[in-house]
Design a protein around this motif. Structure first.
Motif, PDB file in Angstrom:
ATOM      1  N   GLY A 182       3.372 -11.115 -15.318  1.00  0.00           N
ATOM      2  CA  GLY A 182       2.378 -11.423 -14.298  1.00  0.00           C
ATOM      3  C   GLY A 182       2.827 -12.555 -13.392  1.00  0.00           C
ATOM      4  N   LEU A 183       3.410 -13.583 -13.990  1.00  0.00           N
ATOM      5  CA  LEU A 183       3.894 -14.710 -13.197  1.00  0.00           C
ATOM      6  C   LEU A 183       5.063 -14.304 -12.312  1.00  0.00           C
ATOM      7  N   VAL A 184       5.969 -13.498 -12.851  1.00  0.00           N
ATOM      8  CA  VAL A 184       7.119 -13.028 -12.064  1.00  0.00           C
ATOM      9  C   VAL A 184       6.654 -12.184 -10.882  1.00  0.00           C
ATOM     10  N   CYS A 185       5.707 -11.279 -11.133  1.00  0.00           N
ATOM     11  CA  CYS A 185       5.215 -10.412 -10.061  1.00  0.00           C
ATOM     12  C   CYS A 185       4.498 -11.210  -8.975  1.00  0.00           C
ATOM     13  N   SER A 186       3.736 -12.218  -9.381  1.00  0.00           N
ATOM     14  CA  SER A 186       3.068 -13.050  -8.377  1.00  0.00           C
ATOM     15  C   SER A 186       4.088 -13.787  -7.521  1.00  0.00           C
ATOM     16  N   LEU A 187       5.187 -14.245  -8.137  1.00  0.00           N
ATOM     17  CA  LEU A 187       6.244 -14.915  -7.378  1.00  0.00           C
ATOM     18  C   LEU A 187       6.942 -13.950  -6.424  1.00  0.00           C
ATOM     19  N   PHE A 188       7.135 -12.708  -6.849  1.00  0.00           N
ATOM     20  CA  PHE A 188       7.731 -11.712  -5.962  1.00  0.00           C
ATOM     21  C   PHE A 188       6.809 -11.416  -4.783  1.00  0.00           C
ATOM     22  N   GLY A 189       5.505 -11.393  -5.038  1.00  0.00           N
ATOM     23  CA  GLY A 189       4.565 -11.200  -3.940  1.00  0.00           C
ATOM     24  C   GLY A 189       4.644 -12.332  -2.931  1.00  0.00           C
ATOM     25  N   LEU A 190       4.715 -13.571  -3.426  1.00  0.00           N
ATOM     26  CA  LEU A 190       4.856 -14.718  -2.531  1.00  0.00           C
ATOM     27  C   LEU A 190       6.205 -14.705  -1.823  1.00  0.00           C
ATOM     28  N   LEU A 191       7.241 -14.220  -2.510  1.00  0.00           N
ATOM     29  CA  LEU A 191       8.550 -14.105  -1.878  1.00  0.00           C
ATOM     30  C   LEU A 191       8.491 -13.150  -0.687  1.00  0.00           C
ATOM     31  N   ALA A 192       7.725 -12.066  -0.831  1.00  0.00           N
ATOM     32  CA  ALA A 192       7.553 -11.133   0.286  1.00  0.00           C
ATOM     33  C   ALA A 192       6.901 -11.823   1.469  1.00  0.00           C
ATOM     34  N   VAL A 193       5.922 -12.694   1.184  1.00  0.00           N
ATOM     35  CA  VAL A 193       5.263 -13.447   2.258  1.00  0.00           C
ATOM     36  C   VAL A 193       6.260 -14.370   2.945  1.00  0.00           C
ATOM     37  N   ILE A 194       7.078 -15.046   2.152  1.00  0.00           N
ATOM     38  CA  ILE A 194       8.062 -15.973   2.710  1.00  0.00           C
ATOM     39  C   ILE A 194       9.078 -15.234   3.575  1.00  0.00           C
ATOM     40  N   LEU A 195       9.587 -14.117   3.061  1.00  0.00           N
ATOM     41  CA  LEU A 195      10.634 -13.390   3.780  1.00  0.00           C
ATOM     42  C   LEU A 195      10.090 -12.637   4.994  1.00  0.00           C
ATOM     43  N   SER A 196       8.779 -12.491   5.085  1.00  0.00           N
ATOM     44  CA  SER A 196       8.213 -11.877   6.288  1.00  0.00           C
ATOM     45  C   SER A 196       8.278 -12.830   7.487  1.00  0.00           C
ATOM     46  N   ASP A 197       8.491 -14.121   7.207  1.00  0.00           N
ATOM     47  CA  ASP A 197       8.654 -15.136   8.250  1.00  0.00           C
ATOM     48  C   ASP A 197       7.436 -15.184   9.176  1.00  0.00           C
ATOM     49  N   THR A 198       6.244 -15.044   8.604  1.00  0.00           N
ATOM     50  CA  THR A 198       5.010 -15.146   9.371  1.00  0.00           C
ATOM     51  C   THR A 198       4.234 -16.374   8.915  1.00  0.00           C
ATOM     52  N   ARG A 199       3.332 -16.834   9.781  1.00  0.00           N
ATOM     53  CA  ARG A 199       2.595 -18.058   9.478  1.00  0.00           C
ATOM     54  C   ARG A 199       1.139 -17.819   9.115  1.00  0.00           C
TER      55      ARG A 199
END
Length: 430
Positions: A182-199
């Motif tokens: 669960g923790l790994v998946c949540s981090l991957f979700g946040l990684l997607a947000v980061i790599l989208s380069d949106t604010r």
């Protein structure tokens, strides 16, 4: 048949369809092209195939309220407001109507919490993997999945937060490897947000986390709140260490763009922030000119072009058919009528799912059923996130925005009703 025997019996085809839809709506939302449509299609099809199982049955009052809201929005999205005889986006009417039939189907075949939870994990993990692939092995300078970067980022954040709430609230019922996953998946979700380069998504995050922490604290869950705050501090610290310089640069750029727009710099409206400010300014004054019903969809485009030609607005607003703000866009196109319905579209699920102390005290389970609290937290998180996204993006201008919001809330409400009925049935009869 006893409840224990019924629980152990093989699931019916209708129940399998319900569980599959619960998994697919979040599970492949960003992993496949139009992934958010797969689960919606399964639920809609199941509601038609198994119509005899639910037609004529009594509906829960909360389901009636949400169904009426969906019906009102189906009509709103269909009306162009240019001419009462002119229709627009009839496909949205069909999708909303099928969501209502899906809600009826879930009254008798409610999904369990488990497939929804696994769907959130799969969705967040898949979003992160897609983002890593697109930014690492393709020419894309930012991750956008199979939609645009802003939509991708917003939905990924919802999935990441769902994973976080799942781990915190269901911690005691999870094994060690499930907690880690669960923790790994949540981090991957946040990684997607980061790599989208949106604010836009980052504006939403602290707001939702704060409300979530307050609600859980009021429900007496001090330890999950403490663990959540610790995880948030660690996550923010890691984010700053990885992207601190870039985040600071983007912040200063945004401030500079606002300042340039305020002093009416000639090129200010061409920047990312300046363009949004130009859209907001234009939409606000267009709405004031026709406050009740707005300019309509075609009228909005025509009047915008006229004002640009007259020098009343920047030409930078012409390529876009929306105002980069959900409420202002609705105000300009459909007036106060549309704004009122849009606000209700956010408010109704908040009122349905809000986990008051009285509601949780009345809920079966000692001292509190964590699965019901999990469903309620997700049910308020989705509209809260969408409200935040709507500050800088018109999420409902995109099919992904409609389907993910509508069908996920339908499934969450169906699962909530089903869970409550199961617990009531398990209570000893006096």
């Amino acid at each position: 048949m006893s409840l224990a025997a019924a629980a152990s019996a093989a699931p019916t085809p209708a129940m399998r369809a319900s569980q599959l839809a619960a998994f697919l709506v979040p599970g492949v939302a960003l992993t496949l092209p139009s992934g958010y449509s797969f689960g919606a299609a399964v639920l809609a099809l199941a509601s038609l195939v198994f119509v005899r199982q639910w037609w004529g049955r009594r509906w829960d009052r909360r389901a009636i309220a949400w169904a009426l809201m969906l019906a009102a929005m189906a009509v709103l999205w269909t009306m162009s407001f240019d001419d009462w005889l002119l229709r627009s986006r009839s496909d949205q009417f069909v999708k909303y109507a099928l969501a209502i039939t899906g809600l009826g189907f879930l009254q008798s075949c409610a999904p369990r919490v488990r497939p929804l939870g696994w769907g959130m994990l799969a969705g967040a993990l898949g979003a992160g993997l897609v983002a890593v692939y697109q930014t690492g092995w393709t020419d894309a300078h930012r991750a956008n999945g199979f939609t645009n970067a802003i939509q991708f980022s917003g939905i990924a954040l919802v999935l990441a937060l769902a994973c976080c709430f799942g781990v915190l609230l269901l911690w005691r019922s999870l094994s060690a490897w499930q907690r880690a996953l669960g923790l790994v998946c949540s981090l991957f979700g946040l990684l997607a947000v980061i790599l989208s380069d949106t604010r836009g998504s980052w504006i939403v995050l602290p707001f939702v986390l704060l409300i979530g922490a307050v609600l859980l604290w009021r429900c007496g869950l001090r330890k999950p709140v403490g663990l959540g705050l610790l995880a948030a501090v660690l996550g923010i610290g890691g984010l700053v260490s990885l992207k601190g310089d870039e985040m600071a640069q983007r912040y200063h750029t945004a401030v500079h763009e606002v300042q340039s727009y305020e002093v009416q710099d000639r090129d200010a409206a061409e920047t990312s922030v300046g363009q949004r400010l130009a859209h907001w300014h234009l939409a606000w004054y267009m709405g004031l000119d026709k406050p009740l019903t707005g300019w309509g969809l075609k009228g909005y485009i025509a009047e915008k072009a006229r004002r640009v030609e007259a020098g009343e607005a920047s030409a930078s607003v012409l390529p876009y058919d929306h105002a980069h703000n959900e409420l202002l866009d609705m105000f300009a196109k459909r007036g106060l009528v549309g704004v009122a319905l849009l606000l209700a579209f956010y408010a109704v699920p908040l009122l349905i799912f809000w986990p008051t102390q009285k509601r949780m005290a009345q809920c079966p389970g000692a001292p509190m059923d964590r699965q019901i609290l999990y469903l309620r937290m997700l049910g308020i998180m989705v509209p809260l996130c969408y409200m935040g996204f709507g500050l800088t993006q018109v999420f409902f201008a995109h099919n992904s925005g409609h389907l993910f919001y509508v069908y996920l809330l339908v499934l969450l409400l169906g699962a909530l009703i089903g869970r409550e009925r199961t617990l009531l049935a398990l209570q000893p009869q006096s």
